[in-house]
Motif scaffolding. Structure first.
Motif, PDB file in Angstrom:
ATOM      1  N   VAL A 208      38.320  45.425  35.782  1.00 51.33           N
ATOM      2  CA  VAL A 208      38.130  44.518  35.095  1.00 51.33           C
ATOM      3  C   VAL A 208      39.197  44.545  33.832  1.00 51.33           C
ATOM      4  N   LYS A 209      40.325  44.149  34.139  1.00 51.16           N
ATOM      5  CA  LYS A 209      41.278  45.166  32.880  1.00 51.16           C
ATOM      6  C   LYS A 209      41.124  44.037  31.628  1.00 51.16           C
TER       7      LYS A 209
ATOM      8  N   ALA B 145      40.586  46.168  43.644  1.00 52.90           N
ATOM      9  CA  ALA B 145      40.085  44.951  43.412  1.00 52.90           C
ATOM     10  C   ALA B 145      40.321  44.691  42.425  1.00 52.90           C
ATOM     11  N   TRP B 146      40.575  43.724  41.702  1.00 50.51           N
ATOM     12  CA  TRP B 146      40.433  43.934  39.986  1.00 50.51           C
ATOM     13  C   TRP B 146      40.072  42.157  39.830  1.00 50.51           C
ATOM     14  N   THR B 147      39.665  41.825  38.311  1.00 46.31           N
ATOM     15  CA  THR B 147      39.588  40.820  37.855  1.00 46.31           C
ATOM     16  C   THR B 147      40.395  40.809  36.300  1.00 46.31           C
ATOM     17  N   LEU B 148      41.514  39.387  35.623  1.00 47.97           N
ATOM     18  CA  LEU B 148      41.782  39.667  35.154  1.00 47.97           C
ATOM     19  C   LEU B 148      41.055  39.235  33.616  1.00 47.97           C
ATOM     20  N   LEU B 149      40.777  39.758  32.438  1.00 42.15           N
ATOM     21  CA  LEU B 149      40.674  39.076  31.485  1.00 42.15           C
ATOM     22  C   LEU B 149      41.524  38.869  30.347  1.00 42.15           C
ATOM     23  N   ARG B 150      41.852  37.193  30.109  1.00 37.86           N
ATOM     24  CA  ARG B 150      42.759  37.052  29.722  1.00 37.86           C
ATOM     25  C   ARG B 150      42.112  36.028  28.360  1.00 37.86           C
ATOM     26  N   PRO B 151      41.942  36.888  26.993  1.00 33.53           N
ATOM     27  CA  PRO B 151      41.392  36.354  25.744  1.00 33.53           C
ATOM     28  C   PRO B 151      42.160  36.239  24.981  1.00 33.53           C
TER      29      PRO B 151
ATOM     30  N   VAL C 135      31.405  41.519  31.663  1.00 30.41           N
ATOM     31  CA  VAL C 135      29.737  42.494  32.903  1.00 30.41           C
ATOM     32  C   VAL C 135      29.581  41.581  33.965  1.00 30.41           C
ATOM     33  N   ARG C 136      29.684  40.590  34.108  1.00 32.41           N
ATOM     34  CA  ARG C 136      29.090  39.567  34.923  1.00 32.41           C
ATOM     35  C   ARG C 136      30.334  39.922  36.428  1.00 32.41           C
ATOM     36  N   ALA C 137      31.725  40.085  35.791  1.00 33.50           N
ATOM     37  CA  ALA C 137      32.565  40.138  36.952  1.00 33.50           C
ATOM     38  C   ALA C 137      32.795  41.841  37.906  1.00 33.50           C
TER      39      ALA C 137
ATOM     40  N   PRO D 293      29.106  38.628  42.264  1.00 33.55           N
ATOM     41  CA  PRO D 293      30.250  38.390  43.715  1.00 33.55           C
ATOM     42  C   PRO D 293      30.858  37.596  43.149  1.00 33.55           C
ATOM     43  N   GLY D 294      31.685  37.419  44.030  1.00 37.56           N
ATOM     44  CA  GLY D 294      33.374  36.549  43.698  1.00 37.56           C
ATOM     45  C   GLY D 294      34.523  35.825  42.847  1.00 37.56           C
ATOM     46  N   HIS D 295      34.578  37.434  41.925  1.00 31.41           N
ATOM     47  CA  HIS D 295      35.653  37.594  40.524  1.00 31.41           C
ATOM     48  C   HIS D 295      36.895  38.697  41.397  1.00 31.41           C
ATOM     49  N   ALA D 296      36.548  38.662  42.415  1.00 33.01           N
ATOM     50  CA  ALA D 296      38.216  39.727  42.476  1.00 33.01           C
ATOM     51  C   ALA D 296      38.696  38.899  42.767  1.00 33.01           C
ATOM     52  N   GLY D 297      40.315  39.493  42.225  1.00 30.82           N
ATOM     53  CA  GLY D 297      41.580  37.938  42.310  1.00 30.82           C
ATOM     54  C   GLY D 297      41.569  37.542  41.557  1.00 30.82           C
ATOM     55  N   ARG D 298      40.788  36.985  41.020  1.00 30.60           N
ATOM     56  CA  ARG D 298      40.552  36.020  39.781  1.00 30.60           C
ATOM     57  C   ARG D 298      41.059  36.828  38.012  1.00 30.60           C
ATOM     58  N   ALA D 299      41.688  35.471  37.665  1.00 27.77           N
ATOM     59  CA  ALA D 299      41.468  35.967  36.381  1.00 27.77           C
ATOM     60  C   ALA D 299      41.855  35.109  35.134  1.00 27.77           C
TER      61      ALA D 299
END
Length: 208
Positions: free
Chosen positions: A19-20, A52-58, A100-102, A106-112
């Protein structure tokens, strides 16, 4: 370079999901400052890593306001560039909750995910709300362009100072005022307001 080292180490260690923490500005075609360019490069590095990745863009962190704390304690004053410009700043605790949730659900991979607070507030408005929380009067003083450059220059290298100034101009033009409902959708409650964040950090501004 640090991000590249991290991604290699994660892959070598068998990490499956990263998670980035990125920035909302990466989606803005008009944001070409150095910091945003770094974030875009780091995102692409992770997306092309095979992990696998998830991007957080605050949007900007509410905790950036702690940079005012010393002058609030000593003088009862907040000084900032473009005090009326709006920013849908976010409580970093809310960002952490999504992270934490990401990582654990489940279901967060590949999402921003773009993450903002519940409203766009200016430095002038944040000063007023901080005054209410502290129970003491605070005043706001507008910084000039060169004053802001000099202040930031005492903390950051010149290239970063220029990036911050360009970012401030974008904020003045309204680029950071949009409120996104992603946090509420993911977590099931509204994002925390600046007033709530400030109430949790009274000691930082009061010294008590």
């Amino acid at each position: 370079d640090q991000d590249a080292c991290f991604v290699r180490a994660a892959a070598d260690a068998g990490v499956e999901h990263v998670v980035k923490l990125s920035a909302a500005a990466v989606e803005d075609a008009g944001a070409d400052d150095l910091i945003t360019c770094w974030q875009r490069e780091s995102e692409e590095l992770l997306r092309s890593s095979g992990l696998a990745w998830t991007l957080l863009r605050p949007r900007s962190f509410m905790s950036n306001s702690l940079g005012w704390a010393a002058e609030v304690r000593a003088e009862g004053v907040v000084r900032e560039l473009f005090g009326a410009s709006l920013n849908a700043c976010v409580d970093p605790g809310d960002v952490a909750e999504v992270a934490v949730r990401a990582l654990t659900g489940p279901g967060h991979a590949g999402r921003a995910y773009v993450l903002t607070g519940p409203e766009a507030v200016s430095a002038v408005q944040r000063t007023a709300r901080l005054s209410c929380v502290l129970g003491r009067p605070l005043r706001f003083e507008e910084l000039g362009w060169e004053e802001a450059r000099a202040r930031w220059g005492r903390r950051y290298p010149p290239a970063v100072v220029e990036a911050l100034l360009r970012s401030a101009v974008r904020q003045r033009e309204g680029a950071k005022a949009g409120v996104d409902g992603t946090f509420a959708r993911l977590v099931g409650r509204p994002a925390r307001s600046f007033g709530q964040w400030a109430a949790d950090h009274v000691a930082g501004f009061s010294g008590r």
